[in-house]
Design a protein around this motif. Structure first.
Motif, PDB file in Angstrom:
ATOM      1  N   THR A  57       1.646   5.018  24.695  1.00  0.00           N
ATOM      2  CA  THR A  57       1.197   5.817  25.338  1.00  0.00           C
ATOM      3  C   THR A  57       0.333   7.014  24.507  1.00  0.00           C
ATOM      4  OG1 THR A  57       3.212   6.988  24.845  1.00  0.00           O
ATOM      5  CG2 THR A  57       3.128   6.113  26.740  1.00  0.00           C
ATOM      6  N   TYR A  58       0.544   6.918  23.147  1.00  0.00           N
ATOM      7  CA  TYR A  58      -0.220   7.753  22.259  1.00  0.00           C
ATOM      8  C   TYR A  58      -1.515   7.440  22.126  1.00  0.00           C
ATOM      9  CZ  TYR A  58      -2.188   9.513  17.787  1.00  0.00           C
ATOM     10  OH  TYR A  58      -3.062  10.039  16.874  1.00  0.00           O
ATOM     11  N   HIS A  59      -1.989   6.072  22.535  1.00  0.00           N
ATOM     12  CA  HIS A  59      -3.181   5.455  22.516  1.00  0.00           C
ATOM     13  C   HIS A  59      -3.996   5.652  23.692  1.00  0.00           C
ATOM     14  CE1 HIS A  59      -6.672   2.712  22.133  1.00  0.00           C
ATOM     15  NE2 HIS A  59      -6.118   1.889  22.684  1.00  0.00           N
ATOM     16  N   LEU A  60      -3.046   5.711  24.735  1.00  0.00           N
ATOM     17  CA  LEU A  60      -3.857   5.741  26.190  1.00  0.00           C
ATOM     18  C   LEU A  60      -3.867   7.213  26.495  1.00  0.00           C
ATOM     19  CD1 LEU A  60      -2.350   2.989  27.986  1.00  0.00           C
ATOM     20  CD2 LEU A  60      -4.409   2.839  26.874  1.00  0.00           C
ATOM     21  N   SER A  61      -3.038   8.122  25.904  1.00  0.00           N
ATOM     22  CA  SER A  61      -3.252   9.574  26.489  1.00  0.00           C
ATOM     23  C   SER A  61      -4.484  10.209  26.089  1.00  0.00           C
ATOM     24  CB  SER A  61      -2.082  10.233  25.905  1.00  0.00           C
ATOM     25  OG  SER A  61      -2.128  10.286  24.432  1.00  0.00           O
ATOM     26  N   ASN A  62      -5.030  11.106  27.044  1.00  0.00           N
ATOM     27  CA  ASN A  62      -6.321  11.856  26.760  1.00  0.00           C
ATOM     28  C   ASN A  62      -7.495  10.699  26.547  1.00  0.00           C
ATOM     29  OD1 ASN A  62      -4.880  14.255  27.139  1.00  0.00           O
ATOM     30  ND2 ASN A  62      -4.034  14.306  25.087  1.00  0.00           N
ATOM     31  N   THR A  63      -7.599   9.828  27.201  1.00  0.00           N
ATOM     32  CA  THR A  63      -8.523   8.744  26.777  1.00  0.00           C
ATOM     33  C   THR A  63      -9.788   9.285  27.350  1.00  0.00           C
ATOM     34  OG1 THR A  63      -8.044   7.542  28.735  1.00  0.00           O
ATOM     35  CG2 THR A  63      -6.990   6.735  26.951  1.00  0.00           C
ATOM     36  N   ASP A  87     -10.123  -0.644  18.236  1.00  0.00           N
ATOM     37  CA  ASP A  87      -9.883  -2.050  17.587  1.00  0.00           C
ATOM     38  C   ASP A  87     -10.579  -2.153  16.163  1.00  0.00           C
ATOM     39  OD1 ASP A  87      -9.079  -2.807  20.247  1.00  0.00           O
ATOM     40  OD2 ASP A  87     -11.124  -3.468  21.122  1.00  0.00           O
ATOM     41  N   LEU A  88     -11.765  -1.428  16.105  1.00  0.00           N
ATOM     42  CA  LEU A  88     -12.270  -1.399  14.656  1.00  0.00           C
ATOM     43  C   LEU A  88     -11.869  -0.644  13.760  1.00  0.00           C
ATOM     44  CD1 LEU A  88     -16.167  -2.401  15.439  1.00  0.00           C
ATOM     45  CD2 LEU A  88     -14.170  -4.038  15.182  1.00  0.00           C
ATOM     46  N   TYR A  89     -11.285   0.556  13.911  1.00  0.00           N
ATOM     47  CA  TYR A  89     -11.204   1.640  13.004  1.00  0.00           C
ATOM     48  C   TYR A  89     -10.003   2.388  13.181  1.00  0.00           C
ATOM     49  CZ  TYR A  89     -16.142   0.548  12.799  1.00  0.00           C
ATOM     50  OH  TYR A  89     -17.438  -0.287  12.605  1.00  0.00           O
ATOM     51  N   LYS A  90      -9.041   1.848  14.165  1.00  0.00           N
ATOM     52  CA  LYS A  90      -7.853   2.555  14.602  1.00  0.00           C
ATOM     53  C   LYS A  90      -7.897   3.984  14.876  1.00  0.00           C
ATOM     54  CE  LYS A  90      -5.211  -1.132  14.573  1.00  0.00           C
ATOM     55  NZ  LYS A  90      -6.424  -2.166  14.983  1.00  0.00           N
ATOM     56  N   VAL A  91      -9.214   4.398  15.541  1.00  0.00           N
ATOM     57  CA  VAL A  91      -9.140   5.782  15.982  1.00  0.00           C
ATOM     58  C   VAL A  91      -8.664   5.825  17.340  1.00  0.00           C
ATOM     59  CG1 VAL A  91     -10.837   7.591  16.329  1.00  0.00           C
ATOM     60  CG2 VAL A  91     -11.055   6.157  14.489  1.00  0.00           C
ATOM     61  N   PRO A  92      -7.791   6.463  17.802  1.00  0.00           N
ATOM     62  CA  PRO A  92      -7.364   6.545  19.341  1.00  0.00           C
ATOM     63  C   PRO A  92      -7.976   7.347  20.156  1.00  0.00           C
ATOM     64  CG  PRO A  92      -5.791   7.628  17.819  1.00  0.00           C
ATOM     65  CD  PRO A  92      -6.971   7.339  16.934  1.00  0.00           C
ATOM     66  N   ASN A  93      -8.009   7.262  21.357  1.00  0.00           N
ATOM     67  CA  ASN A  93      -8.327   8.184  22.316  1.00  0.00           C
ATOM     68  C   ASN A  93      -9.867   8.538  22.343  1.00  0.00           C
ATOM     69  OD1 ASN A  93      -5.676   8.403  22.818  1.00  0.00           O
ATOM     70  ND2 ASN A  93      -5.439  10.069  21.455  1.00  0.00           N
ATOM     71  N   CYS A  94     -10.669   7.637  21.800  1.00  0.00           N
ATOM     72  CA  CYS A  94     -11.979   7.718  21.727  1.00  0.00           C
ATOM     73  C   CYS A  94     -13.059   6.454  22.256  1.00  0.00           C
ATOM     74  CB  CYS A  94     -12.496   7.710  20.324  1.00  0.00           C
ATOM     75  SG  CYS A  94     -13.811   8.157  19.700  1.00  0.00           S
ATOM     76  N   LYS A  95     -13.814   7.225  23.611  1.00  0.00           N
ATOM     77  CA  LYS A  95     -14.564   5.864  24.272  1.00  0.00           C
ATOM     78  C   LYS A  95     -16.076   6.164  23.925  1.00  0.00           C
ATOM     79  CE  LYS A  95     -15.508   4.592  29.083  1.00  0.00           C
ATOM     80  NZ  LYS A  95     -14.726   3.308  28.762  1.00  0.00           N
ATOM     81  N   LEU A  96     -16.510   5.158  23.128  1.00  0.00           N
ATOM     82  CA  LEU A  96     -17.961   5.137  22.663  1.00  0.00           C
ATOM     83  C   LEU A  96     -18.944   4.224  23.452  1.00  0.00           C
ATOM     84  CD1 LEU A  96     -19.826   5.842  20.459  1.00  0.00           C
ATOM     85  CD2 LEU A  96     -19.375   3.981  19.019  1.00  0.00           C
ATOM     86  N   VAL A  97     -19.844   4.713  24.218  1.00  0.00           N
ATOM     87  CA  VAL A  97     -20.778   4.019  25.001  1.00  0.00           C
ATOM     88  C   VAL A  97     -22.146   4.550  24.561  1.00  0.00           C
ATOM     89  CG1 VAL A  97     -18.879   4.365  26.828  1.00  0.00           C
ATOM     90  CG2 VAL A  97     -20.722   6.014  26.632  1.00  0.00           C
ATOM     91  N   ASP A  98     -23.014   3.508  25.321  1.00  0.00           N
ATOM     92  CA  ASP A  98     -24.474   3.821  25.127  1.00  0.00           C
ATOM     93  C   ASP A  98     -25.052   3.744  26.524  1.00  0.00           C
ATOM     94  OD1 ASP A  98     -24.360   1.064  25.438  1.00  0.00           O
ATOM     95  OD2 ASP A  98     -25.218   0.656  23.756  1.00  0.00           O
ATOM     96  N   GLN A  99     -24.321   3.486  27.697  1.00  0.00           N
ATOM     97  CA  GLN A  99     -24.970   3.462  29.147  1.00  0.00           C
ATOM     98  C   GLN A  99     -25.185   5.002  29.395  1.00  0.00           C
ATOM     99  OE1 GLN A  99     -22.111   1.983  28.346  1.00  0.00           O
ATOM    100  NE2 GLN A  99     -21.937   0.085  29.317  1.00  0.00           N
ATOM    101  N   ARG A 100     -26.511   5.489  29.920  1.00  0.00           N
ATOM    102  CA  ARG A 100     -26.839   6.636  30.133  1.00  0.00           C
ATOM    103  C   ARG A 100     -26.048   7.229  31.426  1.00  0.00           C
ATOM    104  NH1 ARG A 100     -32.998   7.182  28.095  1.00  0.00           N
ATOM    105  NH2 ARG A 100     -32.522   6.812  25.826  1.00  0.00           N
ATOM    106  N   SER A 101     -25.517   5.959  32.178  1.00  0.00           N
ATOM    107  CA  SER A 101     -24.885   6.414  33.458  1.00  0.00           C
ATOM    108  C   SER A 101     -23.750   7.321  33.161  1.00  0.00           C
ATOM    109  CB  SER A 101     -24.463   5.217  34.303  1.00  0.00           C
ATOM    110  OG  SER A 101     -23.905   4.256  33.294  1.00  0.00           O
ATOM    111  N   PHE A 102     -23.200   7.298  31.839  1.00  0.00           N
ATOM    112  CA  PHE A 102     -21.982   8.074  31.457  1.00  0.00           C
ATOM    113  C   PHE A 102     -22.231   9.523  31.371  1.00  0.00           C
ATOM    114  CE2 PHE A 102     -20.125   3.955  30.710  1.00  0.00           C
ATOM    115  CZ  PHE A 102     -18.803   4.052  30.981  1.00  0.00           C
ATOM    116  N   PHE A 103     -23.639   9.927  31.371  1.00  0.00           N
ATOM    117  CA  PHE A 103     -23.897  11.410  30.879  1.00  0.00           C
ATOM    118  C   PHE A 103     -23.214  12.238  31.629  1.00  0.00           C
ATOM    119  CE2 PHE A 103     -26.411  15.087  31.591  1.00  0.00           C
ATOM    120  CZ  PHE A 103     -26.780  15.519  30.373  1.00  0.00           C
ATOM    121  N   ILE A 345     -16.205  11.119  15.068  1.00  0.00           N
ATOM    122  CA  ILE A 345     -16.288  12.483  15.885  1.00  0.00           C
ATOM    123  C   ILE A 345     -14.913  12.661  16.516  1.00  0.00           C
ATOM    124  CG2 ILE A 345     -17.277  13.564  17.825  1.00  0.00           C
ATOM    125  CD1 ILE A 345     -19.990  11.748  17.300  1.00  0.00           C
ATOM    126  N   CYS A 346     -14.252  11.639  16.907  1.00  0.00           N
ATOM    127  CA  CYS A 346     -12.962  12.057  17.736  1.00  0.00           C
ATOM    128  C   CYS A 346     -11.947  12.400  16.766  1.00  0.00           C
ATOM    129  CB  CYS A 346     -12.603  10.675  18.346  1.00  0.00           C
ATOM    130  SG  CYS A 346     -13.596  10.252  19.855  1.00  0.00           S
TER     131      CYS A 346
END
Length: 372
Positions: A57-63, A87-103, A345-346
């Motif tokens: 729940t700590y990992h999924l909260s405020n995603t 998965d790579l850096y154990k930084v939770p609650n952080c969504k990193l994207v490069d699709q501009r549709s997420f703007f 950043i997260c």
């Protein structure tokens, strides 16, 4: 249910109705023992489930904290499949994207300066910016190579830079305390054959570092590698070529606040040569580097004095080895993956400025710098 001082076994027997086992029939005693073992097993698995569920729940909260990279630095993209930051850096609650549709959903939109200055990428100023969304200016270049930033006045809400006073600091390298297992492996001594080495690609006569090199080379021999010396080194050749040198010239191409690059962290510290640094003031180096682990050009009144000091130090093995005592407690971490930098950043999301706007990004960037 259980006493505070708790005799766990007795309390659990009482709980399952087996308070007077000595007076029970054999069949009832077996039933009580079965219930007792069943309760112990359930409590054990319930404890493990509770711990796992808490982490889950700590990992999924405020995603919903989303970082949109508007364009990849230097056009070199990397995979963002899966939950990269976790998965790579154990930084939770952080969504990193490069699709501009997420703007419309992004909390932070990151723009790398080089492409904006060159004109290969543009700011989406025509798009309505969602309320609370922050635009981040990112650069690891010195001010001398960041171009004219005056056109970015009143555009960006945060800075991502090697600078310690940036909103998010992403250094070229840093020190991390050694873990217990790190102390086991001992570095093999390297046979030192050369006094001073330097790797340089961009050589300009008017640079201060070039002038210092000329004067130093007239006093002590300097082995020069790199494109300028027609002796390029691959990434696998770099450190083995520097390792046999007593000293490495970690000369930056610009003097700028906190501008300390891989020339110190990788070429110097990881090669096993003592770095001789030329760049920002010695106070900037002392703020991030171990004490008595480098030699700053500003410590000497002349290049000749420095050259003579290097010669004497190389002859005194005891004093020379003192420049490596920091390795007993510290290890060097190199940052070269843009994903790791962005995930950082997260880690600062709760302290990011809410209503900040850089009205004069040019003035912030060009603080006390000059070519060297």
């Amino acid at each position: 249910m259980w006493t505070k001082g708790w005799d766990f076994t007795e309390d659990l027997f009482n709980f399952v109705g087996c308070k007077n086992m000595k007076k029970m029939a054999p069949g009832s005693m077996k039933q009580c023992l079965f219930l007792f073992m069943l309760c112990v097993s359930l409590l054990y698995f319930l404890g493990r489930f509770k711990r796992g569920f808490k982490n889950y729940t700590y990992h999924l909260s405020n995603t919903n904290f989303t970082i949109l990279l508007w364009h990849w630095p230097f056009g070199q993209s990397l995979s963002l499949n899966g939950d990269v930051c976790w998965d790579l850096y154990k930084v939770p609650n952080c969504k990193l994207v490069d699709q501009r549709s997420f703007f419309p959903k992004a909390d932070v939109v990151v723009f790398h300066n080089r492409e904006l200055i060159q004109g290969s990428q543009k700011l989406p100023i025509e798009l309505p910016r969602p309320p609370g969304q922050r635009w981040a200016w990112m650069s690891l270049e010195s001010p001398a190579h960041n171009g004219n930033l005056q056109k970015f006045a009143d555009v960006f809400n945060m800075t991502i830079s090697y600078r310690r006073d940036a909103d998010v600091t992403i250094p070229y390298g840093e020190l991390l305390p050694k873990e217990a297992e790190d102390h086991v492996a001992q570095e093999s001594p390297v046979n030192k054959r050369s006094l001073v080495c330097w790797v340089v690609t961009n050589y300009q006569d008017y640079h201060k570092r070039s002038q210092v090199y000329k004067k130093l080379n007239a006093i002590v021999p300097v082995n020069v590698y790199g494109r300028w010396a027609n002796a390029p080194l691959s990434s696998t050749e770099l450190l083995p070529r520097i390792s046999p040198c007593y000293f490495y010239l970690a000369f930056e191409n610009s003097v700028a606040q906190d501008y300390i690059t891989e020339k110190l962290w990788q070429n110097g510290y990881q090669s096993g040569a003592v770095p001789v640094v030329l760049g920002p003031p010695i106070s900037d180096y002392k703020a991030v580097a171990p004490n008595h682990s480098f030699i700053h050009v500003d410590q000497f009144t002349s290049v000749r004095e420095m050259g003579e000091f290097l010669q004497q130090l190389a002859k005194n093995q005891t004093q020379y080895n003192e420049y490596f005592t920091w390795k007993q407690k510290w290890k060097v971490k190199i940052y070269n993956d843009w994903r790791e930098r962005l995930c950082k950043i997260c880690k600062h999301k709760n302290s990011l400025p809410q209503y900040k706007v850089y009205s004069d990004l040019e003035a912030w960037d060009k603080v006390n710098y000059s070519l060297v």
